[in-house]
Motif scaffolding. Sequence first.
Motif, PDB file in Angstrom:
ATOM      1  N   ALA A   1     -48.285 -15.066  82.057  1.00  0.00           N
ATOM      2  CA  ALA A   1     -49.640 -14.664  81.671  1.00  0.00           C
ATOM      3  C   ALA A   1     -50.392 -14.057  82.857  1.00  0.00           C
ATOM      4  O   ALA A   1     -51.121 -13.070  82.698  1.00  0.00           O
ATOM      5  CB  ALA A   1     -50.402 -15.859  81.110  1.00  0.00           C
ATOM      6  N   ALA A   2     -50.209 -14.638  84.035  1.00  0.00           N
ATOM      7  CA  ALA A   2     -50.870 -14.105  85.227  1.00  0.00           C
ATOM      8  C   ALA A   2     -50.390 -12.683  85.516  1.00  0.00           C
ATOM      9  O   ALA A   2     -51.194 -11.810  85.861  1.00  0.00           O
ATOM     10  CB  ALA A   2     -50.613 -15.011  86.431  1.00  0.00           C
ATOM     11  N   PHE A   3     -49.098 -12.438  85.383  1.00  0.00           N
ATOM     12  CA  PHE A   3     -48.575 -11.083  85.579  1.00  0.00           C
ATOM     13  C   PHE A   3     -49.131 -10.123  84.539  1.00  0.00           C
ATOM     14  O   PHE A   3     -49.591  -9.029  84.875  1.00  0.00           O
ATOM     15  CB  PHE A   3     -47.040 -11.071  85.540  1.00  0.00           C
ATOM     16  N   GLU A   4     -49.079 -10.533  83.281  1.00  0.00           N
ATOM     17  CA  GLU A   4     -49.506  -9.636  82.203  1.00  0.00           C
ATOM     18  C   GLU A   4     -50.996  -9.312  82.287  1.00  0.00           C
ATOM     19  O   GLU A   4     -51.383  -8.147  82.258  1.00  0.00           O
ATOM     20  CB  GLU A   4     -49.170 -10.264  80.847  1.00  0.00           C
ATOM     21  N   PHE A   5     -51.833 -10.360  82.379  1.00  0.00           N
ATOM     22  CA  PHE A   5     -53.275 -10.157  82.286  1.00  0.00           C
ATOM     23  C   PHE A   5     -53.971 -10.022  83.640  1.00  0.00           C
ATOM     24  O   PHE A   5     -54.991  -9.352  83.737  1.00  0.00           O
ATOM     25  CB  PHE A   5     -53.916 -11.297  81.485  1.00  0.00           C
ATOM     26  N   GLY A   6     -53.417 -10.647  84.665  1.00  0.00           N
ATOM     27  CA  GLY A   6     -54.052 -10.610  85.982  1.00  0.00           C
ATOM     28  C   GLY A   6     -53.566  -9.502  86.884  1.00  0.00           C
ATOM     29  O   GLY A   6     -54.200  -9.196  87.897  1.00  0.00           O
ATOM     30  N   VAL A   7     -52.441  -8.888  86.530  1.00  0.00           N
ATOM     31  CA  VAL A   7     -51.895  -7.823  87.372  1.00  0.00           C
ATOM     32  C   VAL A   7     -51.638  -6.553  86.554  1.00  0.00           C
ATOM     33  O   VAL A   7     -52.283  -5.531  86.762  1.00  0.00           O
ATOM     34  CB  VAL A   7     -50.596  -8.274  88.090  1.00  0.00           C
ATOM     35  N   VAL A   8     -50.699  -6.609  85.632  1.00  0.00           N
ATOM     36  CA  VAL A   8     -50.215  -5.398  84.962  1.00  0.00           C
ATOM     37  C   VAL A   8     -51.316  -4.681  84.190  1.00  0.00           C
ATOM     38  O   VAL A   8     -51.501  -3.469  84.353  1.00  0.00           O
ATOM     39  CB  VAL A   8     -49.009  -5.726  84.056  1.00  0.00           C
ATOM     40  N   ARG A   9     -52.041  -5.376  83.372  1.00  0.00           N
ATOM     41  CA  ARG A   9     -53.090  -4.694  82.582  1.00  0.00           C
ATOM     42  C   ARG A   9     -54.205  -4.156  83.466  1.00  0.00           C
ATOM     43  O   ARG A   9     -54.759  -3.099  83.184  1.00  0.00           O
ATOM     44  CB  ARG A   9     -53.623  -5.620  81.501  1.00  0.00           C
ATOM     45  N   ARG A  10     -54.511  -4.853  84.530  1.00  0.00           N
ATOM     46  CA  ARG A  10     -55.517  -4.349  85.476  1.00  0.00           C
ATOM     47  C   ARG A  10     -55.011  -3.089  86.169  1.00  0.00           C
ATOM     48  O   ARG A  10     -55.774  -2.137  86.347  1.00  0.00           O
ATOM     49  CB  ARG A  10     -55.865  -5.425  86.501  1.00  0.00           C
ATOM     50  N   GLU A  11     -53.745  -3.110  86.567  1.00  0.00           N
ATOM     51  CA  GLU A  11     -53.164  -1.912  87.184  1.00  0.00           C
ATOM     52  C   GLU A  11     -53.163  -0.740  86.208  1.00  0.00           C
ATOM     53  O   GLU A  11     -53.435   0.391  86.596  1.00  0.00           O
ATOM     54  CB  GLU A  11     -51.728  -2.181  87.635  1.00  0.00           C
ATOM     55  N   GLU A  12     -52.837  -1.015  84.950  1.00  0.00           N
ATOM     56  CA  GLU A  12     -52.799   0.066  83.962  1.00  0.00           C
ATOM     57  C   GLU A  12     -54.176   0.698  83.777  1.00  0.00           C
ATOM     58  O   GLU A  12     -54.293   1.921  83.689  1.00  0.00           O
ATOM     59  CB  GLU A  12     -52.250  -0.446  82.636  1.00  0.00           C
ATOM     60  N   ARG A  13     -55.220  -0.115  83.743  1.00  0.00           N
ATOM     61  CA  ARG A  13     -56.582   0.448  83.633  1.00  0.00           C
ATOM     62  C   ARG A  13     -56.910   1.288  84.864  1.00  0.00           C
ATOM     63  O   ARG A  13     -57.470   2.382  84.760  1.00  0.00           O
ATOM     64  CB  ARG A  13     -57.614  -0.670  83.449  1.00  0.00           C
ATOM     65  N   TYR A  14     -56.546   0.775  86.032  1.00  0.00           N
ATOM     66  CA  TYR A  14     -56.788   1.499  87.285  1.00  0.00           C
ATOM     67  C   TYR A  14     -56.033   2.826  87.310  1.00  0.00           C
ATOM     68  O   TYR A  14     -56.603   3.873  87.620  1.00  0.00           O
ATOM     69  CB  TYR A  14     -56.379   0.609  88.465  1.00  0.00           C
ATOM     70  N   LEU A  15     -54.755   2.807  86.963  1.00  0.00           N
ATOM     71  CA  LEU A  15     -53.956   4.031  86.999  1.00  0.00           C
ATOM     72  C   LEU A  15     -54.421   5.036  85.954  1.00  0.00           C
ATOM     73  O   LEU A  15     -54.345   6.250  86.189  1.00  0.00           O
ATOM     74  CB  LEU A  15     -52.470   3.696  86.835  1.00  0.00           C
ATOM     75  N   THR A  16     -54.921   4.555  84.837  1.00  0.00           N
ATOM     76  CA  THR A  16     -55.486   5.461  83.834  1.00  0.00           C
ATOM     77  C   THR A  16     -56.721   6.144  84.407  1.00  0.00           C
ATOM     78  O   THR A  16     -56.882   7.365  84.259  1.00  0.00           O
ATOM     79  CB  THR A  16     -55.825   4.695  82.543  1.00  0.00           C
ATOM     80  N   ARG A  17     -57.596   5.391  85.071  1.00  0.00           N
ATOM     81  CA  ARG A  17     -58.776   5.995  85.711  1.00  0.00           C
ATOM     82  C   ARG A  17     -58.353   6.972  86.798  1.00  0.00           C
ATOM     83  O   ARG A  17     -58.918   8.047  86.930  1.00  0.00           O
ATOM     84  CB  ARG A  17     -59.644   4.911  86.368  1.00  0.00           C
ATOM     85  N   ARG A  18     -57.380   6.589  87.573  1.00  0.00           N
ATOM     86  CA  ARG A  18     -56.984   7.350  88.765  1.00  0.00           C
ATOM     87  C   ARG A  18     -56.224   8.627  88.417  1.00  0.00           C
ATOM     88  O   ARG A  18     -56.435   9.658  89.042  1.00  0.00           O
ATOM     89  CB  ARG A  18     -56.115   6.434  89.636  1.00  0.00           C
ATOM     90  N   PHE A  19     -55.306   8.551  87.435  1.00  0.00           N
ATOM     91  CA  PHE A  19     -54.418   9.682  87.169  1.00  0.00           C
ATOM     92  C   PHE A  19     -54.561  10.276  85.772  1.00  0.00           C
ATOM     93  O   PHE A  19     -53.902  11.259  85.458  1.00  0.00           O
ATOM     94  CB  PHE A  19     -52.962   9.271  87.423  1.00  0.00           C
ATOM     95  N   GLY A  20     -55.376   9.649  84.933  1.00  0.00           N
ATOM     96  CA  GLY A  20     -55.712  10.221  83.634  1.00  0.00           C
ATOM     97  C   GLY A  20     -54.532  10.549  82.750  1.00  0.00           C
ATOM     98  O   GLY A  20     -53.660   9.715  82.492  1.00  0.00           O
ATOM     99  N   ALA A  21     -54.494  11.792  82.269  1.00  0.00           N
ATOM    100  CA  ALA A  21     -53.493  12.237  81.295  1.00  0.00           C
ATOM    101  C   ALA A  21     -52.071  12.106  81.827  1.00  0.00           C
ATOM    102  O   ALA A  21     -51.149  11.815  81.067  1.00  0.00           O
ATOM    103  CB  ALA A  21     -53.775  13.682  80.880  1.00  0.00           C
ATOM    104  N   GLU A  22     -51.892  12.304  83.117  1.00  0.00           N
ATOM    105  CA  GLU A  22     -50.539  12.179  83.688  1.00  0.00           C
ATOM    106  C   GLU A  22     -50.008  10.748  83.526  1.00  0.00           C
ATOM    107  O   GLU A  22     -48.852  10.545  83.160  1.00  0.00           O
ATOM    108  CB  GLU A  22     -50.542  12.580  85.161  1.00  0.00           C
ATOM    109  N   TYR A  23     -50.864   9.763  83.789  1.00  0.00           N
ATOM    110  CA  TYR A  23     -50.430   8.383  83.625  1.00  0.00           C
ATOM    111  C   TYR A  23     -50.232   8.045  82.150  1.00  0.00           C
ATOM    112  O   TYR A  23     -49.286   7.342  81.792  1.00  0.00           O
ATOM    113  CB  TYR A  23     -51.418   7.395  84.267  1.00  0.00           C
ATOM    114  N   GLU A  24     -51.102   8.542  81.298  1.00  0.00           N
ATOM    115  CA  GLU A  24     -50.954   8.294  79.853  1.00  0.00           C
ATOM    116  C   GLU A  24     -49.628   8.856  79.338  1.00  0.00           C
ATOM    117  O   GLU A  24     -48.952   8.211  78.529  1.00  0.00           O
ATOM    118  CB  GLU A  24     -52.134   8.881  79.072  1.00  0.00           C
TER     119      GLU A  24
END
Length: 163
Positions: free
Chosen positions: A130-153
Amino acid sequence: MKTTAGDGEAGPRDVAGVLAPPPLLVGVPMLAALLCDWWRPWPLPVGDWAVPVGLALVGLGVACVLPSIASFRRARTHPEPWKPTKALVTHGLYRVTRNPMYVGMLVVYVGILLAERTAWPLVPLPLVLAAFEFGVVRREERYLTRRFGAEYEAYRRRVRRWL
């Protein structure tokens, strides 16, 4: 692999905001479990096959983590998720899973559990996942979406989160 974000270099506050360093998320619970096993053994009911299989899993996990770190180094970005990222890494093992380092760490965790033949690491395992899924991975995914936009999507649509 994109080498810089569309709006220039990352700033010092431009980070994913992960819960904790991922090695700690697996290392601390495993250490606690091994200490519990030393204090009060709780054997895992497995046969002699568990030790070589566990050691093989540890090797496999390390074989996922180290090349993944090398991929980040080649892209001249930080593998540490608490630092700003400068590049979207999509080569090497990142063509198979978006999180090969985390997959590797979790495989090492299971490998140690089997090699030591102790049930104690099973107790914190749901919290670790749960810590990996919610405390790391999903946070990273939101960050990478902000950072790289359509390329990350586009990358997210091509490559699975885990396996």
